[in-house]
Design a protein around this motif. Sequence first.
Motif, short mmCIF file in Angstrom:
data_model
loop_
_atom_site.label_atom_id
_atom_site.label_comp_id
_atom_site.label_asym_id
_atom_site.label_seq_id
_atom_site.Cartn_x
_atom_site.Cartn_y
_atom_site.Cartn_z
N ALA A 118 49.97 40.30 37.69
CA ALA A 118 50.48 39.30 38.64
C ALA A 118 50.04 39.62 40.06
CB ALA A 118 52.00 39.22 38.55
N ARG A 119 50.07 40.90 40.43
CA ARG A 119 49.61 41.29 41.77
C ARG A 119 48.13 40.98 41.95
NH1 ARG A 119 53.17 45.51 40.55
NH2 ARG A 119 51.50 46.85 39.78
N LEU A 120 47.33 41.28 40.94
CA LEU A 120 45.89 41.04 41.04
C LEU A 120 45.58 39.55 41.02
CD1 LEU A 120 44.36 43.81 38.75
CD2 LEU A 120 44.87 43.88 41.20
N ALA A 121 46.35 38.77 40.28
CA ALA A 121 46.12 37.32 40.26
C ALA A 121 46.37 36.73 41.65
CB ALA A 121 47.02 36.67 39.22
N ALA A 122 47.38 37.27 42.34
CA ALA A 122 47.69 36.78 43.68
C ALA A 122 46.65 37.22 44.71
CB ALA A 122 49.08 37.26 44.10
N ASN A 123 46.03 38.36 44.47
CA ASN A 123 45.02 38.89 45.41
C ASN A 123 43.97 39.66 44.63
OD1 ASN A 123 43.51 39.91 47.50
ND2 ASN A 123 45.18 41.06 48.45
N LEU A 154 42.33 43.16 45.49
CA LEU A 154 42.99 44.44 45.27
C LEU A 154 42.41 45.18 44.08
CD1 LEU A 154 46.77 43.51 45.79
CD2 LEU A 154 45.31 44.82 47.34
N GLY A 155 41.92 44.45 43.10
CA GLY A 155 41.42 45.08 41.88
C GLY A 155 39.97 45.46 41.91
N ALA A 156 39.23 45.05 42.95
CA ALA A 156 37.80 45.32 42.98
C ALA A 156 37.46 46.80 42.94
CB ALA A 156 37.17 44.66 44.20
N PRO A 157 38.18 47.69 43.66
CA PRO A 157 37.82 49.11 43.61
C PRO A 157 37.95 49.74 42.22
CG PRO A 157 39.17 48.66 45.54
CD PRO A 157 39.22 47.44 44.68
N GLU A 158 38.78 49.16 41.37
CA GLU A 158 38.93 49.65 39.99
C GLU A 158 38.31 48.69 38.99
OE1 GLU A 158 43.24 50.02 39.96
OE2 GLU A 158 43.05 52.18 40.13
N VAL A 159 37.49 47.77 39.51
CA VAL A 159 36.83 46.71 38.72
C VAL A 159 37.80 46.07 37.73
CG1 VAL A 159 34.47 47.50 39.10
CG2 VAL A 159 35.74 48.41 37.15
N PHE A 213 34.51 57.62 30.41
CA PHE A 213 35.35 56.51 30.85
C PHE A 213 36.02 55.91 29.62
CE2 PHE A 213 32.66 56.42 34.66
CZ PHE A 213 33.60 56.14 35.65
N VAL A 214 37.32 55.68 29.72
CA VAL A 214 38.08 55.04 28.65
C VAL A 214 38.87 53.89 29.28
CG1 VAL A 214 39.83 55.34 26.87
CG2 VAL A 214 38.29 57.22 27.42
N ALA A 215 38.69 52.68 28.74
CA ALA A 215 39.38 51.50 29.28
C ALA A 215 39.40 50.42 28.23
CB ALA A 215 38.68 51.01 30.55
N ALA A 216 40.21 49.39 28.48
CA ALA A 216 40.15 48.19 27.64
C ALA A 216 38.81 47.51 27.87
CB ALA A 216 41.29 47.25 27.99
N PRO A 217 38.27 46.82 26.88
CA PRO A 217 36.95 46.22 27.03
C PRO A 217 36.93 44.96 27.89
CG PRO A 217 37.84 45.69 24.88
CD PRO A 217 38.79 46.66 25.51
N ASP A 218 38.12 44.44 28.22
CA ASP A 218 38.20 43.28 29.10
C ASP A 218 38.90 43.67 30.40
OD1 ASP A 218 40.68 43.77 28.05
OD2 ASP A 218 41.12 41.71 27.48
N THR A 219 38.87 42.79 31.39
CA THR A 219 39.60 43.04 32.63
C THR A 219 41.01 42.49 32.51
OG1 THR A 219 39.12 40.95 33.77
CG2 THR A 219 37.42 42.69 33.88
N LEU A 220 41.81 42.76 33.53
CA LEU A 220 43.19 42.28 33.55
C LEU A 220 43.28 40.89 34.17
CD1 LEU A 220 45.88 43.48 32.62
CD2 LEU A 220 46.15 44.52 34.86
N MET A 221 42.13 40.29 34.43
CA MET A 221 42.08 38.99 35.12
C MET A 221 41.78 37.86 34.15
SD MET A 221 42.65 39.93 38.23
CE MET A 221 42.11 38.56 39.26
N ALA A 222 42.25 36.66 34.48
CA ALA A 222 41.91 35.48 33.69
C ALA A 222 40.53 34.96 34.03
CB ALA A 222 42.95 34.38 33.92
N ALA A 223 40.08 35.20 35.26
CA ALA A 223 38.77 34.70 35.70
C ALA A 223 37.65 35.46 35.03
CB ALA A 223 38.65 34.82 37.22
N PRO A 224 36.50 34.82 34.80
CA PRO A 224 35.35 35.53 34.24
C PRO A 224 34.89 36.65 35.17
CG PRO A 224 35.04 33.16 34.10
CD PRO A 224 36.25 33.38 34.96
N THR A 225 34.41 37.71 34.57
CA THR A 225 33.97 38.87 35.36
C THR A 225 32.85 38.51 36.33
OG1 THR A 225 34.62 40.34 33.57
CG2 THR A 225 33.08 41.23 35.19
#
Length: 304
Positions: free
Chosen positions: A204-209, A212-217, A246-258
């Motif tokens: 929700a924080r990243l959706a609003a701005n 904020l998520g760009a430094p952690e892609v 690196f270990v992460a989910a294969p998608d981002t936390l955003m609804a918008a396309p990468t």
Amino acid sequence: MEATRACPARVLVTGAAGRLGTAVSAELADRGVPVTALVAPPASASAGSPSVDEAVRLCVDRVVVGDARDPAAVAEALDGVDAVIHLAALASPEVAPAEVVFGTNTQATFVVLNEAGRMGVRRAVVASSLSVTGLPFARSTPRPQPAYLPLDTALPLRVEDPYALSKQVDEATAAMMHRRYGMTVAALRLPFLGDPDRLAGHAARLAANPALGAPEVWSYLDLRDAARACVLGLTAPAVTGAPVLFVAAPDTLMAAPTGELLAAHLPDVPRRAVFPARSVPIDLTPARRLLGFTARHPYPQERP
């Protein structure tokens, strides 16, 4: 499909009362692996950490109360242990003075791995962080950006905060302990971690701005997946030496396309790959190859 060697007879989990430590202890318990928990004394536990009494109720059968920087406490916790998952750390540069963050994290990692190696332990996992890139907590102007995408372990680091520096040193310590003792030590660069509710708040924080998520892609990982990756670091046959992954989910936390996110927030960063749909711009191939790891708990964009 995960290929695994025999599970350890007993695992020491440091920082066992934290979010990830609790999840790791539960993952090990589900696999029938006995766990010794090293839990910080109440006076030194970070804000928001569970109490020692709460830690006793974790999925463990032995709890040692002590500081991960104390060789005597660590040696006590290592009794009967043949593998270590080291998670104890101050988790950001903002929770304590700079010298405390750096000193606490680096000393704990050195002591835990050195005592483990000295006592004959030959497999360990340490929690590094995506923040080792230097990007998430950077405060310089203009704000630094990655040299290229996807992020990988060859990426030049832009460290300028004590937490990122402590993780850089932790990775170097892991490599040194491999050379010193022949111990296999996997360092996992983890992104933002959470259960579904914590991930929802961050989303929700990243959706609003989105900036904020760009430094952690815009990366993330469910705690259950993070715990499984830690255990695979001990049991995957392909893990040798001192790999950094690196270990992460294969998608981002955003609804918008990468692609749209990158065009809007990291337009000048060279891309070495195409990032379709919501794919995270991190090279996860080494984790798939060495750990056999793929996240099983993607964050749902449409929550019930």
